[in-house]
Design an enzyme around this catalytic site. Structure first.
Site, short mmCIF file in Angstrom:
data_model
loop_
_atom_site.label_atom_id
_atom_site.label_comp_id
_atom_site.label_asym_id
_atom_site.label_seq_id
_atom_site.Cartn_x
_atom_site.Cartn_y
_atom_site.Cartn_z
CD GLU A 158 -8.01 1.35 -3.44
OE1 GLU A 158 -8.65 2.12 -2.56
OE2 GLU A 158 -8.18 0.04 -3.22
CD GLU A 234 -4.65 -2.17 -0.61
OE1 GLU A 234 -5.97 -2.15 -0.14
OE2 GLU A 234 -4.05 -1.36 -0.95
C1 GLA Z 1 -7.84 0.39 0.23
C2 GLA Z 1 -6.32 1.09 0.29
C3 GLA Z 1 -5.66 0.46 1.72
C4 GLA Z 1 -6.67 0.54 2.63
C5 GLA Z 1 -7.88 -0.35 2.46
C6 GLA Z 1 -8.90 -0.75 3.37
O1 GLA Z 1 -7.70 -0.72 -0.48
O2 GLA Z 1 -5.71 1.07 -0.82
O3 GLA Z 1 -4.53 1.37 1.78
O4 GLA Z 1 -7.10 1.81 2.98
O5 GLA Z 1 -8.72 0.25 1.34
O6 GLA Z 1 -8.34 -1.16 4.58
#
Ligand code: GLA
Length: 591
Positions: A158, A234
């Site tokens: 991210e 995700e």
């Molecule tokens: C983001 C991050 C993950 C995690 C999620 C929440 O997507 O990339 O590592 O922290 O948020 O669980």
């Protein structure tokens, strides 16, 4: 040898369209003797791939080191995925977020003020390259084209939510390719135009992170990734919990998964099985208020923290069966764990345990200055009068004692930093400080912990301090402290006596017999705040604030025969006894 590639519209496995149906499972959050079981259960739900992050700070507690202890044996984990006939996705960071302390960045790295983290700063990239070489030495021979399970590797995490340094992303990509990683490389970003634009490169395959409104999110992703397969890297099917907040659940996630798969996308379910933030590994959020993540990383995932299927598991299995064949075999439902109580019949106040390694300072040091990267530290100074004691900041919870008696607690999440001392106060002021977890998202990643100066008493600086770590890493040292010291805590002294109170901060221990090692759930309701070890294994933190009211004890840490429990209670427990209950209690969720 098999091949895996990105085609015009699909992932291509040996040239044929392939949908990635993956589930996140972090090897570092699951006891290694449970890995095979959890992987198998992912397959039984209908998944064909397992995804894991790699936590740099666990593997490299000091620079140049790369631990591959049983808990951190990434090679074995990937081999087990392979043996299960599944594929693997590896996300080595170097930043992973993941509700993991400091987002996975090592304390020695973040303590070095000379480098700018997560940018193309050469000093930082040099440290990253040492780490990635170690990770890729494990991943390289385990790529699909070499006969292994790995089909995708992710660059950063991210990144578009953090910065937009494309040279940094280019440097990471070059390091990855130079290390012989030939599988397709991805990035993940929240489906937002700026983040998708800033977090990737043309040569990397863009994917999204979200848990709802799939069609809309995929349309945004499509604008930034005009060709190739759409993937939600995700798919948030639940969420993590913060101490003092309600337990989070996502009851609609099967419907959301169906919408995502109906749109033809590939998926990585985050989390398939969350596991546990054992020890002092949990991270924290800070978007104005510091909120540490709890010990359980159950995540309301389909496979519960103790590895048993939930209602969501069966719902997901049904959804997945619409899109791909699901094995006939089904995992067993949870059975009740043994219920019993253990007297904590040996105890010692922390101050008498000899577990504090203090040094002298002519200023108020952060705990990073005495290398107490995690857990607790202790500070003390002499005062001649009372008044208002103030610190610039407390990271993250400070219990203040005057000549050994408690005078107040300062909580960072409540923005507290001053405590009044009685006017006639005189003698030794001691502050027990807990690092409740490194912030894992945003600009505060890796900030120093402990007490942040200046410290003042009635406006005058307090500059002479003794300070150091509370040595809780070595269970043997704790055991010795409990064994050699006179038991001064009022605890149960006979099996039929009602357990007395345990007044913190203190360590206490007890023993119990088991016919065979099985999973247990330790009930921590009635205790204040602290940490528990079973047979030397740090189960993590408990706190009366909840929502969590049990700690998960993985069966493999127990023995047939005699077992030992040690509790470090910082506040107090009315009964010096440990109760084990039939089922986990994650706490109530908001209606
Ligand atoms: C983001 C991050 C993950 C995690 C999620 C929440 O997507 O990339 O590592 O922290 O948020 O669980």
């Amino acid at each position: 040898m098999p091949t895996f590639a990105i085609g015009a519209t699909d992932f291509l496995l040996d040239g044929a369209p392939f949908r990635v149906l993956s589930g996140a499972l972090h090897y570092f959050r699951v006891h290694p003797e449970h890995w095979a079981d959890r992987i198998h259960k992912a397959k039984l739900m209908g998944l064909n791939t397992i995804e894991t992050y790699v936590p740099w700070n666990e593997h490299s507690p000091s620079r140049g080191e790369f631990l591959t202890t049983p808990q951190l044996d990434l090679a074995r984990f990937l081999d087990l995925v392979h043996e299960a006939g599944m594929h693997a996705i590896v996300r080595p960071g170097p930043y992973i977020c993941a509700e993991w302390t400091d987002g996975g960045l090592p304390a020695w790295l973040t303590a070095d003020q000379s480098m700018t983290l997560r940018t193309n700063d050469p000093t930082y990239v040099a440290a990253v390259s040492e780490y990635l070489e170690d990770v890729y030495a494990i991943v390289r021979p385990r790529q699909i084209q070499h006969g292994g399970p790995v089909i995708l590797v992710q660059i950063e995490n991210e990144y578009g939510a953090y910065a937009s340094d494309k040279d940094y992303l280019r440097a990471l990509t070059a390091l990855t390719r130079a290390a012989g990683i030939d599988v397709p490389l991805t990035t993940v970003d929240q489906p937002n135009d700026d983040m998708l634009e800033n977090g990737s490169l043309d040569e990397l395959h863009k994917t999204g992170s979200f848990g709802s409104r799939a069609s809309e999110r995929l349309a945004t992703l499509r604008r930034h990734q005009p060709t190739g397969p759409l993937m939600c890297s995700e798919f948030w099917c639940g969420w993590f919990d913060a101490w003092g907040a309600p337990h989070r659940v996502a009851p609609d996630s099967a419907r959301e998964l169906d919408e995502l798969l109906a749109a033809g996308a590939s998926v990585n379910i985050y989390m398939f099985h969350g596991g546990t933030n054992f020890g002092f590994t949990n991270g924290a959020d800070d978007k104005g208020t510091y909120r540490p993540t709890i010990t359980s990383y159950d995540y309301d995932a389909p496979l519960a923290e103790d590895g048993t299927p939930t209602e969501k598991y069966w719902q997901f299995r049904e959804v997945l069966a619409k899109y791909a064949p699901v094995p006939d075999e089904a995992p067993a439902e949870r059975t009740d764990a043994p219920v019993f109580e253990v007297a904590l019949n040996r105890g010692i106040p922390l101050w008498q345990a000899g577990l504090i390694a203090e040094g002298s300072f002519a200023h108020l040091p952060t705990s990073s200055e005495f290398a107490a990267a995690r857990g607790f530290s202790s500070y003390s100074t002499e005062i001649e009068h009372g008044g208002l004691l103030a610190f610039a900041e407390v990271r993250d919870r400070a219990q203040v004692f005057l000549n050994g008696s408690p005078v107040g607690t300062l909580s960072r999440d409540h923005h507290e930093r001053v405590v009044p001392l009685p006017a006639d106060a005189r003698g030794t002021l001691t502050v027990l400080v807990e690092n409740l977890g490194g912030v894992n998202y945003g600009p505060r990643i890796g900030e120093p912990k402990g007490l942040i100066g200046p410290a003042t008493l009635n406006g005058r600086p307090l500059t002479r301090w003794s300070a150091g770590a509370v040595l809780l890493d070595d269970a043997e040292a704790i055991r010795e402290a409990l064994g050699s010291a006179v038991a001064t805590v009022d605890a149960a002294d006979a099996a039929d006596a009602a357990p007395g109170p345990l007044c913190g901060p203190a360590l206490a221990s007890g023993r119990f017999e088991l016919a065979a090692p099985v999973d247990l759930h330790l009930d921590t309701s009635g205790w204040g705040k602290g940490v528990v070890w079973v047979n030397g294994f740090n189960l993590g933190r408990y706190w009366s604030r909840g929502p969590l009211a049990t700690l998960y004890v993985p069966g493999p840490v127990l023995h047939a025969g005699s077992n030992e429990i040690i509790v470090f209670e910082t506040i107090g427990a009315e009964r010096a006894a440990a109760r084990f209950v039939a089922r986990p209690v994650l706490g109530s969720s908001e209606p």
